[in-house]
Scaffold this motif. Structure first.
Motif, PDB file in Angstrom:
ATOM      1  N   ALA A 152       0.831  -1.202   0.000  1.00  0.00           N
ATOM      2  CA  ALA A 152       0.000   0.000   0.000  1.00  0.00           C
ATOM      3  C   ALA A 152       0.865   1.251   0.000  1.00  0.00           C
ATOM      4  O   ALA A 152       0.575   2.232  -0.700  1.00  0.00           O
ATOM      5  N   GLN A 153       1.934   1.243   0.777  1.00  0.00           N
ATOM      6  CA  GLN A 153       2.824   2.404   0.817  1.00  0.00           C
ATOM      7  C   GLN A 153       3.550   2.589  -0.508  1.00  0.00           C
ATOM      8  O   GLN A 153       3.694   3.718  -0.996  1.00  0.00           O
ATOM      9  N   LYS A 158       3.937   5.650  -5.556  1.00  0.00           N
ATOM     10  CA  LYS A 158       3.999   5.557  -7.015  1.00  0.00           C
ATOM     11  C   LYS A 158       2.920   6.396  -7.681  1.00  0.00           C
ATOM     12  O   LYS A 158       3.143   7.025  -8.724  1.00  0.00           O
ATOM     13  N   THR A 159       1.736   6.415  -7.099  1.00  0.00           N
ATOM     14  CA  THR A 159       0.583   7.063  -7.737  1.00  0.00           C
ATOM     15  C   THR A 159       0.252   8.431  -7.160  1.00  0.00           C
ATOM     16  O   THR A 159      -0.561   9.155  -7.726  1.00  0.00           O
ATOM     17  N   GLN A 160       0.838   8.758  -5.989  1.00  0.00           N
ATOM     18  CA  GLN A 160       0.485   9.980  -5.256  1.00  0.00           C
ATOM     19  C   GLN A 160      -0.976   9.974  -4.811  1.00  0.00           C
ATOM     20  O   GLN A 160      -1.587  11.031  -4.627  1.00  0.00           O
ATOM     21  N   ILE A 172      -4.631   2.985   6.220  1.00  0.00           N
ATOM     22  CA  ILE A 172      -4.717   4.090   5.275  1.00  0.00           C
ATOM     23  C   ILE A 172      -3.359   4.765   5.245  1.00  0.00           C
ATOM     24  O   ILE A 172      -2.781   5.079   6.303  1.00  0.00           O
ATOM     25  N   THR A 173      -2.817   4.983   4.033  1.00  0.00           N
ATOM     26  CA  THR A 173      -1.489   5.564   3.916  1.00  0.00           C
ATOM     27  C   THR A 173      -1.396   6.481   2.707  1.00  0.00           C
ATOM     28  O   THR A 173      -2.082   6.276   1.705  1.00  0.00           O
ATOM     29  N   ASP A 174      -0.522   7.482   2.826  1.00  0.00           N
ATOM     30  CA  ASP A 174      -0.158   8.302   1.671  1.00  0.00           C
ATOM     31  C   ASP A 174       1.276   7.991   1.245  1.00  0.00           C
ATOM     32  O   ASP A 174       1.885   8.732   0.493  1.00  0.00           O
ATOM     33  N   GLY A 175       1.796   6.890   1.752  1.00  0.00           N
ATOM     34  CA  GLY A 175       3.165   6.484   1.472  1.00  0.00           C
ATOM     35  C   GLY A 175       4.122   6.843   2.578  1.00  0.00           C
ATOM     36  O   GLY A 175       5.194   6.245   2.693  1.00  0.00           O
ATOM     37  N   LYS A 176       3.742   7.819   3.402  1.00  0.00           N
ATOM     38  CA  LYS A 176       4.568   8.250   4.530  1.00  0.00           C
ATOM     39  C   LYS A 176       3.821   8.043   5.837  1.00  0.00           C
ATOM     40  O   LYS A 176       4.262   7.324   6.716  1.00  0.00           O
ATOM     41  N   ARG A 177       2.669   8.683   5.952  1.00  0.00           N
ATOM     42  CA  ARG A 177       1.824   8.478   7.125  1.00  0.00           C
ATOM     43  C   ARG A 177       1.035   7.174   6.978  1.00  0.00           C
ATOM     44  O   ARG A 177       0.647   6.800   5.870  1.00  0.00           O
ATOM     45  N   ASP A 266      -1.743   5.380  15.137  1.00  0.00           N
ATOM     46  CA  ASP A 266      -0.800   5.848  14.134  1.00  0.00           C
ATOM     47  C   ASP A 266       0.384   4.894  14.098  1.00  0.00           C
ATOM     48  O   ASP A 266       0.828   4.395  15.141  1.00  0.00           O
ATOM     49  N   ILE A 267       0.885   4.657  12.901  1.00  0.00           N
ATOM     50  CA  ILE A 267       2.047   3.799  12.723  1.00  0.00           C
ATOM     51  C   ILE A 267       3.203   4.683  12.294  1.00  0.00           C
ATOM     52  O   ILE A 267       3.012   5.654  11.555  1.00  0.00           O
ATOM     53  N   ALA A 268       4.404   4.382  12.736  1.00  0.00           N
ATOM     54  CA  ALA A 268       5.556   5.217  12.425  1.00  0.00           C
ATOM     55  C   ALA A 268       5.686   5.446  10.938  1.00  0.00           C
ATOM     56  O   ALA A 268       5.430   4.545  10.126  1.00  0.00           O
ATOM     57  N   SER A 269       6.071   6.645  10.551  1.00  0.00           N
ATOM     58  CA  SER A 269       6.216   7.003   9.145  1.00  0.00           C
ATOM     59  C   SER A 269       7.228   6.102   8.469  1.00  0.00           C
ATOM     60  O   SER A 269       8.204   5.647   9.085  1.00  0.00           O
ATOM     61  N   ALA A 270       6.968   5.887   7.152  1.00  0.00           N
ATOM     62  CA  ALA A 270       7.901   5.042   6.395  1.00  0.00           C
ATOM     63  C   ALA A 270       9.235   5.766   6.215  1.00  0.00           C
ATOM     64  O   ALA A 270       9.282   6.972   6.179  1.00  0.00           O
TER      65      ALA A 270
END
Length: 270
Positions: A152-153, A158-160, A172-177, A266-270
């Motif tokens: 998912a991240q 890749k897609t923003q 739920i992620t935006d690749g970082k959060r 919350d999960i630690a940022s990637a």
């Protein structure tokens, strides 16, 4: 994320009645429309190829579901998402059964260049769409959601897009959060259309939010829907009565109940 901030998106949908253009599958059209009405949104099931490109820019958001995809619908979806992209209308992609089925898989990958705001699927679908090995069984996932978190991240970066992988635990992620949600009920998997309607609900919440708020709006949509499902399961023990109770709960959950029931981390940022 603060419960009050999440619930503010519920209030915004209820007060703003975002118009959601749905290109969804034949099995769930009625239920999806009823879910959107229950949350306070306005559903529009405009499907004709002659009209979709004209309507998509009018809508607050577009929801695309590949559940019963065929060539005519694929052409209509392509017209709609291109028009939505050009107009700046946010759209959500539900990549149903992507992975094991080649036609829809190729089409889903093709749609990514139209920049979905949100991609919402089960673990197998998200793994496949990120480029991983197909593992689904038709519309069902054979992977747990935590197994799809890395995928998912990757897909989000890749897609923003905001990527939501839903199941027993929702991520739920935006690749970082990354936010994890743990509400819901097994009964939600025993009524046709609950997952598909969730994607339309996400579209409604995103359509009522600014671009900067899309991540929070997606978290709020999934939290609200799964809380309604959890509460509905307390009201009704079987699938038929659950479907009715779910619509009632979507229409009636208040902020105090939302705050008391919400389970998130919350999960630690990637």
């Amino acid at each position: 994320m603060r419960s009050a901030d999440l619930f503010s998106h519920v209030t915004r949908v209820r007060s703003g009645a975002p118009l959601v253009h749905c290109l969804t599958n034949l099995v769930v059209t009625n239920f999806t429309a009823n879910v959107l009405l229950a949350i306070g949104a306005a559903p529009a099931m405009v499907v004709a190829r002659e009209e979709v490109a004209e309507f998509a820019p009018i809508a607050s958001a577009l929801s695309v579901n590949l559940g019963t995809l065929d060539e005519p619908q694929a052409r209509a979806i392509r017209l709609a998402v291109d028009a939505a992209r050009d107009a700046g209308t946010p759209w959500a992609l539900d990549p149903v059964a992507v992975g094991p089925l080649s036609f829809r898989t190729a089409f889903a990958f093709d749609l990514l260049d139209a920049k979905p705001a949100v991609i919402r699927g089960n673990a197998s679908e998200i793994i496949s769409l990120s480029g991983g090995a197909a593992s689904g069984r038709g519309v069902d996932s054979t992977a747990a959601t935590d197994a799809a978190l890395d995928a998912a991240q990757v897909l989000a970066l890749k897609t923003q897009a905001i990527v939501a992988v839903t199941g027993a635990t929702d991520y739920i992620t935006d690749g970082k959060r990354v936010v994890a949600l743990a509400n819901g009920s097994p009964l939600m998997t025993r009524v046709t259309g609950v997952g598909c309607a969730l994607s339309a609900t996400v579209a409604a919440f995103v359509g009522a939010a600014s671009r900067a708020e899309w991540f929070d709006a997606t978290v709020a949509a999934i939290a609200y829907s799964t809380i309604a499902g959890e509460l509905a399961a307390r009201d009704a023990a079987m699938p038929g009565s659950f479907a009715v109770a779910y619509l009632d709960r979507l229409a009636s959950v208040d902020e105090a109940t939302f705050d008391k029931t919400l389970v998130q981390r919350d999960i630690a940022s990637a």
